[in-house]
Structure formats: structure tokens, C-alpha cells
Design a protein around this motif. Structure first.
Motif, PDB file in Angstrom:
ATOM      1  N   GLU A 194      -7.005   3.260  -5.372  1.00 18.14           N
ATOM      2  CA  GLU A 194      -6.132   2.235  -5.924  1.00 18.14           C
ATOM      3  C   GLU A 194      -5.249   2.869  -6.991  1.00 18.14           C
ATOM      4  O   GLU A 194      -5.687   3.723  -7.756  1.00 18.14           O
ATOM      5  N   TYR A 195      -3.982   2.468  -7.027  1.00 16.52           N
ATOM      6  CA  TYR A 195      -3.028   2.939  -8.026  1.00 16.52           C
ATOM      7  C   TYR A 195      -2.348   1.724  -8.623  1.00 16.52           C
ATOM      8  O   TYR A 195      -1.653   0.994  -7.919  1.00 16.52           O
ATOM      9  N   GLN A 196      -2.578   1.477  -9.871  1.00 14.93           N
ATOM     10  CA  GLN A 196      -1.990   0.340 -10.589  1.00 14.93           C
ATOM     11  C   GLN A 196      -2.123  -0.963  -9.798  1.00 14.93           C
ATOM     12  O   GLN A 196      -1.183  -1.733  -9.660  1.00 14.93           O
ATOM     13  N   GLY A 197      -3.328  -1.178  -9.236  1.00  9.66           N
ATOM     14  CA  GLY A 197      -3.609  -2.410  -8.519  1.00  9.66           C
ATOM     15  C   GLY A 197      -3.142  -2.446  -7.071  1.00  9.66           C
ATOM     16  O   GLY A 197      -3.301  -3.458  -6.401  1.00  9.66           O
ATOM     17  N   THR A 198      -2.578  -1.360  -6.557  1.00 12.68           N
ATOM     18  CA  THR A 198      -2.097  -1.301  -5.182  1.00 12.68           C
ATOM     19  C   THR A 198      -2.960  -0.334  -4.384  1.00 12.68           C
ATOM     20  O   THR A 198      -3.279   0.752  -4.856  1.00 12.68           O
ATOM     21  N   LYS A 199      -3.326  -0.734  -3.173  1.00 13.16           N
ATOM     22  CA  LYS A 199      -4.145   0.111  -2.306  1.00 13.16           C
ATOM     23  C   LYS A 199      -3.380   1.384  -1.958  1.00 13.16           C
ATOM     24  O   LYS A 199      -2.194   1.331  -1.643  1.00 13.16           O
TER      25      LYS A 199
ATOM     26  N   GLN B 175      -9.799   5.959   0.540  1.00 15.81           N
ATOM     27  CA  GLN B 175      -8.973   4.873   0.014  1.00 15.81           C
ATOM     28  C   GLN B 175      -9.206   4.756  -1.479  1.00 15.81           C
ATOM     29  O   GLN B 175     -10.331   4.845  -1.956  1.00 15.81           O
TER      30      GLN B 175
ATOM     31  N   GLU C 219       0.833  -1.192   0.000  1.00 15.38           N
ATOM     32  CA  GLU C 219       0.000   0.000   0.000  1.00 15.38           C
ATOM     33  C   GLU C 219       0.871   1.247   0.000  1.00 15.38           C
ATOM     34  O   GLU C 219       2.055   1.185   0.259  1.00 15.38           O
TER      35      GLU C 219
END
Length: 44
Positions: free
Chosen positions: A33-38, A31, A9
Motif C-alpha cells: 500500500e502507498y498512501q492508502g492506494t493498493k 501487494q 492501484e
């Protein structure tokens, strides 16, 4: 986050320097998401 390697994250902090907006409107947390990451998004 790209340079940190394999992370689960991240945090993104936005500093709102606007003097016309009250603090009650400036401060928030959400919350996303950025390129599949929290990622936690903070504004103050």
C-alpha cells in the motif's frame, strides 16, 4: 501515482541487476500500500 490523479492501484517494478543472486531469489510479486492506494510490487 501522484501525477496520474485519482487511481485505484499502481505497480512498482524493481530490476535487480545483481549477478550473485540466483533468478529464483530475484523474481517475486507482492501487494502493498502507498498512501492508502493498493500497489503491486514486482522484482525481477
Amino acid at each position: 501515482m501522484d501525477k496520474a490523479g485519482n487511481v485505484s492501484e499502481g505497480h512498482f517494478i524493481v530490476f535487480d541487476r545483481s549477478t550473485k543472486k540466483p533468478w529464483s531469489k530475484k523474481i517475486f510479486h507482492r501487494q502493498g500500500e502507498y498512501q492508502g492506494t493498493k500497489i503491486m510490487i514486482w522484482e525481477m
